[in-house]
Write a protein that holds these residues in place. Structure first.
Motif, PDB file in Angstrom:
ATOM      1  N   LYS A 194      20.886  52.412  28.813  1.00 16.38           N
ATOM      2  CA  LYS A 194      20.344  53.039  30.004  1.00 16.38           C
ATOM      3  C   LYS A 194      21.271  52.756  31.183  1.00 16.38           C
ATOM      4  CE  LYS A 194      15.639  52.321  28.268  1.00 16.38           C
ATOM      5  NZ  LYS A 194      14.329  51.645  28.510  1.00 16.38           N
ATOM      6  N   GLY A 195      20.861  53.133  32.364  1.00 18.50           N
ATOM      7  CA  GLY A 195      21.674  52.851  33.533  1.00 18.50           C
ATOM      8  C   GLY A 195      22.709  53.921  33.794  1.00 18.50           C
ATOM      9  N   THR A 196      23.594  53.625  34.728  1.00 18.62           N
ATOM     10  CA  THR A 196      24.569  54.600  35.209  1.00 18.62           C
ATOM     11  C   THR A 196      25.966  54.256  34.732  1.00 18.62           C
ATOM     12  OG1 THR A 196      23.236  54.874  37.200  1.00 18.62           O
ATOM     13  CG2 THR A 196      25.493  55.726  37.262  1.00 18.62           C
ATOM     14  N   ALA A 197      26.595  55.160  33.992  1.00 20.81           N
ATOM     15  CA  ALA A 197      27.992  54.973  33.605  1.00 20.81           C
ATOM     16  C   ALA A 197      28.853  54.943  34.862  1.00 20.81           C
ATOM     17  CB  ALA A 197      28.434  56.103  32.681  1.00 20.81           C
ATOM     18  N   GLY A 198      29.895  54.113  34.837  1.00 21.73           N
ATOM     19  CA  GLY A 198      30.752  53.977  36.000  1.00 21.73           C
ATOM     20  C   GLY A 198      30.399  52.771  36.855  1.00 21.73           C
ATOM     21  N   ALA A 199      29.340  52.060  36.477  1.00 21.63           N
ATOM     22  CA  ALA A 199      28.908  50.898  37.257  1.00 21.63           C
ATOM     23  C   ALA A 199      29.507  49.597  36.743  1.00 21.63           C
ATOM     24  CB  ALA A 199      27.388  50.801  37.243  1.00 21.63           C
ATOM     25  N   GLY A 200      30.344  49.686  35.713  1.00 21.53           N
ATOM     26  CA  GLY A 200      30.911  48.472  35.128  1.00 21.53           C
ATOM     27  C   GLY A 200      31.916  47.789  36.029  1.00 21.53           C
ATOM     28  N   THR A 201      32.121  46.497  35.786  1.00 24.88           N
ATOM     29  CA  THR A 201      33.071  45.695  36.551  1.00 24.88           C
ATOM     30  C   THR A 201      34.502  46.176  36.333  1.00 24.88           C
ATOM     31  OG1 THR A 201      31.653  43.760  36.384  1.00 24.88           O
ATOM     32  CG2 THR A 201      33.968  43.351  36.865  1.00 24.88           C
ATOM     33  N   ARG A 202      35.276  46.219  37.390  1.00 26.84           N
ATOM     34  CA  ARG A 202      36.709  46.479  37.296  1.00 26.84           C
ATOM     35  C   ARG A 202      37.412  45.136  37.183  1.00 26.84           C
ATOM     36  NH1 ARG A 202      34.000  50.407  36.901  1.00 26.84           N
ATOM     37  NH2 ARG A 202      34.232  52.370  38.048  1.00 26.84           N
ATOM     38  N   LEU A 203      38.143  44.917  36.107  1.00 29.35           N
ATOM     39  CA  LEU A 203      38.770  43.621  35.865  1.00 29.35           C
ATOM     40  C   LEU A 203      40.033  43.459  36.699  1.00 29.35           C
ATOM     41  CD1 LEU A 203      38.399  43.392  31.988  1.00 29.35           C
ATOM     42  CD2 LEU A 203      36.886  42.447  33.748  1.00 29.35           C
ATOM     43  N   GLY A 204      40.212  42.247  37.243  1.00 27.96           N
ATOM     44  CA  GLY A 204      41.413  41.942  37.999  1.00 27.96           C
ATOM     45  C   GLY A 204      42.535  41.469  37.081  1.00 27.96           C
ATOM     46  N   LYS A 205      43.651  41.093  37.672  1.00 30.78           N
ATOM     47  CA  LYS A 205      44.800  40.617  36.905  1.00 30.78           C
ATOM     48  C   LYS A 205      44.598  39.152  36.521  1.00 30.78           C
ATOM     49  CE  LYS A 205      48.130  43.687  39.183  1.00 30.78           C
ATOM     50  NZ  LYS A 205      49.380  43.754  39.982  1.00 30.78           N
ATOM     51  N   TRP A 206      45.281  38.747  35.450  1.00 30.23           N
ATOM     52  CA  TRP A 206      45.236  37.347  35.046  1.00 30.23           C
ATOM     53  C   TRP A 206      45.984  36.501  36.050  1.00 30.23           C
ATOM     54  CZ3 TRP A 206      41.893  35.855  31.548  1.00 30.23           C
ATOM     55  CH2 TRP A 206      41.492  36.737  30.543  1.00 30.23           C
ATOM     56  N   ASN A 207      45.447  35.320  36.322  1.00 26.87           N
ATOM     57  CA  ASN A 207      46.018  34.437  37.316  1.00 26.87           C
ATOM     58  C   ASN A 207      45.989  33.009  36.773  1.00 26.87           C
ATOM     59  OD1 ASN A 207      46.968  33.709  39.990  1.00 26.87           O
ATOM     60  ND2 ASN A 207      44.934  32.848  40.343  1.00 26.87           N
ATOM     61  N   GLU A 208      46.928  32.176  37.187  1.00 30.42           N
ATOM     62  CA  GLU A 208      47.008  30.793  36.712  1.00 30.42           C
ATOM     63  C   GLU A 208      46.594  29.831  37.818  1.00 30.42           C
ATOM     64  OE1 GLU A 208      50.726  27.994  35.924  1.00 30.42           O
ATOM     65  OE2 GLU A 208      50.461  29.417  34.276  1.00 30.42           O
ATOM     66  N   GLU A 209      45.665  28.931  37.490  1.00 34.03           N
ATOM     67  CA  GLU A 209      45.246  27.887  38.411  1.00 34.03           C
ATOM     68  C   GLU A 209      45.422  26.539  37.723  1.00 34.03           C
ATOM     69  OE1 GLU A 209      41.344  28.559  39.892  1.00 34.03           O
ATOM     70  OE2 GLU A 209      41.776  30.609  40.552  1.00 34.03           O
ATOM     71  N   VAL A 210      45.980  25.576  38.426  1.00 38.12           N
ATOM     72  CA  VAL A 210      46.319  24.282  37.837  1.00 38.12           C
ATOM     73  C   VAL A 210      45.363  23.209  38.370  1.00 38.12           C
ATOM     74  CG1 VAL A 210      48.115  22.550  37.487  1.00 38.12           C
ATOM     75  CG2 VAL A 210      48.732  24.987  37.659  1.00 38.12           C
ATOM     76  N   ARG A 211      44.679  22.517  37.456  1.00 34.44           N
ATOM     77  CA  ARG A 211      43.768  21.435  37.839  1.00 34.44           C
ATOM     78  C   ARG A 211      43.460  20.596  36.588  1.00 34.44           C
ATOM     79  NH1 ARG A 211      40.998  25.877  38.300  1.00 34.44           N
ATOM     80  NH2 ARG A 211      41.086  25.731  40.546  1.00 34.44           N
ATOM     81  N   TYR A 212      42.819  19.468  36.782  1.00 38.05           N
ATOM     82  CA  TYR A 212      42.410  18.645  35.647  1.00 38.05           C
ATOM     83  C   TYR A 212      41.223  19.281  34.931  1.00 38.05           C
ATOM     84  CZ  TYR A 212      45.376  14.740  37.051  1.00 38.05           C
ATOM     85  OH  TYR A 212      46.460  13.938  37.352  1.00 38.05           O
ATOM     86  N   GLY A 213      41.241  19.259  33.612  1.00 35.62           N
ATOM     87  CA  GLY A 213      40.107  19.696  32.825  1.00 35.62           C
ATOM     88  C   GLY A 213      38.988  18.673  32.911  1.00 35.62           C
ATOM     89  N   ASP A 214      37.775  19.085  32.552  1.00 37.83           N
ATOM     90  CA  ASP A 214      36.636  18.174  32.696  1.00 37.83           C
ATOM     91  C   ASP A 214      36.697  16.986  31.738  1.00 37.83           C
ATOM     92  OD1 ASP A 214      35.923  19.502  30.354  1.00 37.83           O
ATOM     93  OD2 ASP A 214      34.194  20.518  31.221  1.00 37.83           O
ATOM     94  N   LEU A 215      37.297  17.134  30.569  1.00 39.62           N
ATOM     95  CA  LEU A 215      37.436  15.997  29.662  1.00 39.62           C
ATOM     96  C   LEU A 215      38.475  15.014  30.192  1.00 39.62           C
ATOM     97  CD1 LEU A 215      37.295  17.780  26.175  1.00 39.62           C
ATOM     98  CD2 LEU A 215      35.456  16.583  27.387  1.00 39.62           C
ATOM     99  N   ALA A 216      39.548  15.522  30.757  1.00 40.20           N
ATOM    100  CA  ALA A 216      40.555  14.646  31.359  1.00 40.20           C
ATOM    101  C   ALA A 216      39.954  13.835  32.498  1.00 40.20           C
ATOM    102  CB  ALA A 216      41.740  15.468  31.865  1.00 40.20           C
ATOM    103  N   ALA A 217      39.022  14.451  33.224  1.00 38.64           N
ATOM    104  CA  ALA A 217      38.399  13.777  34.359  1.00 38.64           C
ATOM    105  C   ALA A 217      37.552  12.583  33.929  1.00 38.64           C
ATOM    106  CB  ALA A 217      37.535  14.764  35.144  1.00 38.64           C
ATOM    107  N   LEU A 218      37.194  12.503  32.652  1.00 47.41           N
ATOM    108  CA  LEU A 218      36.409  11.375  32.143  1.00 47.41           C
ATOM    109  C   LEU A 218      37.276  10.187  31.725  1.00 47.41           C
ATOM    110  CD1 LEU A 218      33.765  13.200  29.909  1.00 47.41           C
ATOM    111  CD2 LEU A 218      33.361  12.064  32.094  1.00 47.41           C
TER     112      LEU A 218
END
Length: 342
Positions: free
Chosen positions: A188-212
């Motif tokens: 159901k619903g309206t076609a054309g209402a889907g999310t438009r995906l952005g470009k892949w991007n890299e972010e650098v930070r500690y993972g949650d397991l590393a934080a332990l």
């Protein structure tokens, strides 16, 4: 522990990586406030802290609180039965369901486990046992293991020093869910209402397991490269209306890793989202949604309910596994579901 629910993800208002959201995720650790990490760590992980982190090959980390030897398959199959009973109640009120079980990190990335560490035969067979049982009782369960295996070899399937699957794996599973939804009939619903995906991007930070880890080991393991989408363009002038599909789960399906956006893009419809931390558990998270004003105002055509393999053996009554407000008798859970959708 505070219970955070994020509801009604709207494609027309793109959700990007919000620093405040990532900070709130840390409340799941019940540990020191380490800014900038994701977390889905259950109660027993915080109690053991760094002793619950397994250091594998190539500086990969695994959650030590998820046993690789105690398969607990009978309890997991009981959970599948309870999920089926729940989705049957939803189906009786016109809401179809698709189930997603996020596999163990060790299942999808076994090549970097420590030397000599392997899954027992029971654990190795558990995921397929749950899928087989689900098929036998008519429960739509997506094969997330197969979807993740298809991720390009150049991309991580799970984040090296973090509990979570990668953005690419998240999107692969979301695409598999979209196929299951659309194969069940017109949306159901309206076609054309889907999310438009952005470009892949890299972010650098500690993972949650590393934080332990202790400071010296954390430094040695180093930061991760989180490959995530930037916010895409708005859906345009199309009014997508209320969500056609609602996703209910934990931080595996949070917007930062792209699951709801990819699902919305693939089905070209508005998708809603309710997610909580791992301590809340999937049973209470579903109730949070079904008992909410959002559900009362708009019942979706379909519901995607996400679980973690490492917690599948824990039913609603599993005291000590969920926060106190989330523990209830199994029958009480079903009664609340029935009341909410009546």
């Amino acid at each position: 522990m505070t219970d955070h629910s994020h509801t009604l993800f709207q494609p027309s208002a793109q959700s990007g990586p919000i620093d405040g959201t990532r900070r709130r995720l840390l409340l799941a650790l019940a540990a020191a406030p380490l800014a900038g990490t994701l977390s889905l760590l259950p109660r027993r992980a915080s109690a053991a802290a760094s002793t619950s982190v397994i250091e594998g090959r190539n500086l990969w980390l695994y959650p030590g609180w998820e046993s690789l030897t105690d398969d607990a398959t009978p309890a997991c199959l009981k959970a599948v039965d309870l999920i089926h009973e729940t989705t049957g109640k939803l189906a009786a009120h016109g809401i179809q369901s698709v189930i997603v079980i996020a596999p163990l990190k060790a299942r999808c990335c076994a090549e970097n486990l420590p030397d000599g560490m392997t899954m027992s035969a029971g654990v190795a067979a558990r995921y397929d046992a749950m899928r087989s049982h689900a098929t036998s009782i008519g429960l739509p369960l997506v094969n997330a293991v197969e979807a993740i295996a298809g991720v390009d070899a150049a991309q991580e399937k799970y984040i090296r020093a973090d509990y979570h699957w990668s953005g690419h794996a998240s999107e692969a599973v979301a695409a598999r869910v979209a196929k299951r939804l659309t194969s069940a009939g017109p949306l159901k619903g309206t076609a054309g209402a889907g999310t438009r995906l952005g470009k892949w991007n890299e972010e650098v930070r500690y993972g949650d397991l590393a934080a332990l880890l202790p400071p010296d080991r954390k430094k040695a393991v180093g930061k991760d490269h989180f490959i995530v989408r930037t916010a895409g363009a708005a859906a345009g002038l199309v009014d997508g209306g209320p969500p056609v599909v609602q996703v209910v789960g934990n931080s595996m399906v949070q917007p930062y890793l792209g699951f709801p956006q990819k699902l919305s893009n693939a089905i070209d419809r508005t998708v809603g989202l309710t997610w909580t931390f791992g301590d809340t558990g999937p049973w209470k998270t579903l109730l949070n949604y079904l008992e909410s004003p959002a559900f009362k105002a708009n019942r979706p055509q379909a519901l995607v309910w996400q679980f973690n393999e490492g917690q599948m053996m824990n039913l609603p009554s599993a005291a000590g596994q969920w926060d106190a407000a989330s523990v209830m008798a199994d029958d009480a859970f079903l009664d609340r579901v029935s009341k909410a959708i009546a």
